[in-house]
Motif scaffolding. Sequence first.
Motif, short mmCIF file in Angstrom:
data_model
loop_
_atom_site.label_atom_id
_atom_site.label_comp_id
_atom_site.label_asym_id
_atom_site.label_seq_id
_atom_site.Cartn_x
_atom_site.Cartn_y
_atom_site.Cartn_z
N PHE A 230 0.91 -1.16 -0.03
CA PHE A 230 0.13 0.10 0.06
C PHE A 230 0.84 1.19 0.00
O PHE A 230 0.51 2.23 -0.89
CB PHE A 230 -0.97 0.16 1.25
N LEU A 231 1.86 1.31 0.86
CA LEU A 231 2.84 2.39 0.69
C LEU A 231 3.54 2.76 -0.53
O LEU A 231 4.03 3.99 -0.93
CB LEU A 231 3.87 2.20 2.00
N ALA A 261 1.17 -1.64 12.88
CA ALA A 261 1.06 -3.02 13.53
C ALA A 261 2.37 -3.76 13.37
O ALA A 261 2.65 -4.66 14.15
CB ALA A 261 -0.12 -3.71 13.03
N SER A 262 2.92 -3.30 12.30
CA SER A 262 4.04 -4.35 11.94
C SER A 262 5.59 -3.44 11.70
O SER A 262 6.56 -4.30 11.45
CB SER A 262 3.86 -5.04 10.56
N MET A 263 5.55 -2.12 11.79
CA MET A 263 6.88 -1.58 11.73
C MET A 263 7.22 -0.89 12.86
O MET A 263 6.65 -0.51 13.54
CB MET A 263 6.94 -0.66 10.36
N GLY A 264 8.71 -0.52 12.99
CA GLY A 264 9.14 0.14 14.08
C GLY A 264 9.09 1.46 13.89
O GLY A 264 8.77 2.17 12.94
N ARG A 265 9.58 2.43 14.79
CA ARG A 265 9.59 3.89 14.65
C ARG A 265 10.29 4.54 13.48
O ARG A 265 9.75 5.40 12.88
CB ARG A 265 9.90 4.48 16.07
N ASP A 266 11.68 4.06 13.45
CA ASP A 266 12.40 4.49 12.21
C ASP A 266 11.52 4.03 10.81
O ASP A 266 11.51 5.05 10.17
CB ASP A 266 13.74 3.75 12.42
N GLN A 269 8.63 6.67 10.17
CA GLN A 269 9.24 7.63 9.80
C GLN A 269 9.60 7.89 8.31
O GLN A 269 9.08 8.83 7.65
CB GLN A 269 10.21 8.03 10.97
N HIS A 270 10.42 6.89 8.00
CA HIS A 270 10.69 6.88 6.65
C HIS A 270 9.62 6.19 5.78
O HIS A 270 9.66 6.99 4.58
CB HIS A 270 12.08 5.70 6.52
N ASN A 271 8.87 5.35 5.95
CA ASN A 271 8.12 4.77 4.91
C ASN A 271 6.67 5.27 4.93
O ASN A 271 5.98 5.31 3.81
CB ASN A 271 7.89 3.43 5.19
#
Length: 449
Positions: A230-231, A261-266, A269-271
């Motif tokens: 989606f991104l 639900a599936s990604m970290g903070r960095d 921010q990036h994606n």
Amino acid sequence: MASSLLAFFTVMDNQDGIIVRDPPKFDLDLYIQNYKGRTRFDRLFLIGRSSVPLCVDALKASIAEAKRGRDTQRYREAVECLRIAAPSDQDATFDQTWLETQEKANKAETNRLLTELKGYKNNLIKESIRMGHEDLGKHLESIGDLNAAAEAYSKMRPDVSTPKQFLDVGKHLVRVSIQRREWGMVSAHLSKMGGAQHAEEEKAVQPYLKIAQGIALLGQEKYKEAAQSFLLADSAVSASSYSELASQSDVASYGGLLALASMGRDELQHNVLDNAQFRTFLEQAPHIRRAVAQFVSGRYSACIAILESYRPDYLLDIYLQKHIATIYSQIRSKCIVQYLIPFSCVSMDTMNKAFGGPGQSIEDELADMIQSGALEARINTIDNLVTTKAANPRAQMQESALRVTENYERQALDRLRRMGLAAAELELKGGKKTGVGFAGDLLVDESLG
């Protein structure tokens, strides 16, 4: 009316349906205008079967939508639901005249298209045969015979002659497979479309491919892969090219929720936040951007509060409904884990204030997370504290020293090898290529015999 609705939702509850008692934030009429094709009925009918406040309005709208099409079975299902929910409504009575007329028209149109297709096959005109299969497939899809429609669309492939025609066949098959909830087949058809793209067609079809792939991966509970798909959707292409699947607001919601639900903070921010291509989608769902920004900024309770306020909306989405409980649980667990990282211990009162509702305790939730391994902590019921697993500085120092030693040893061996090559005059120097060749990865001087 109230007793009829109660009876209707009792039936829905007995059928393991999801009942949404809170009103959503969207306006039904404005919401459904974002879509075209058969998904309009699907969305209206789901809202009618799930939303207590919008039940009657959505069912009436789904009946009107069914009568604008040719699928008589959909009309029967919608009227039957409205008959239970609001028996006194004028739309709750079957329009027998319309049903009989439409069924006769459907049968006559099917026979006509089959006869035309037979004539095209006798004449051996490839383009006419392709169009005949396409017309038949569209008709069968419109009357709800999805299996036969998929077969008709598949028979178009041998007669396609341009990249656009090949992509059109793929889109037909993807659309039917999504309606049948055959997620594996959706991915298979999309892979064929992606492998046959041409430069002139790539931009126009890119968002359709990414959104359809994201929906298929969501259906298979592959949340991170779905979020990434989606991104990557191109927001510059008109939303009308994929409105039979989703709206721009839907893409933002799907991508943002699954990323949370599936990604970290960095990664978020990036994606998500720094993703210029996805920003147009986020403008259609600003609450998703706020929720992601709050998570990245460490305001976890604010992130959860935003998402909870939109839970009724997501529970009325045809693709998200079955996954919302899992997605929200994963986001909530991530927020709790991230909240505890800077602290060695936190009072239970503080945790309840941050993540519990009024008068609610999250002790049982924390215990489940600890038991499952999602959270490395202990609950001190005597002092009413949550104690995180303390880091062992001695072990960390030893591990760091071992890494430095291994790195130093590797560099020393590399230098010794270079020194040995130089001493044996096996170096390859500029201007002295004669008599020197390669054997595998080693330099060999041919003059040495």
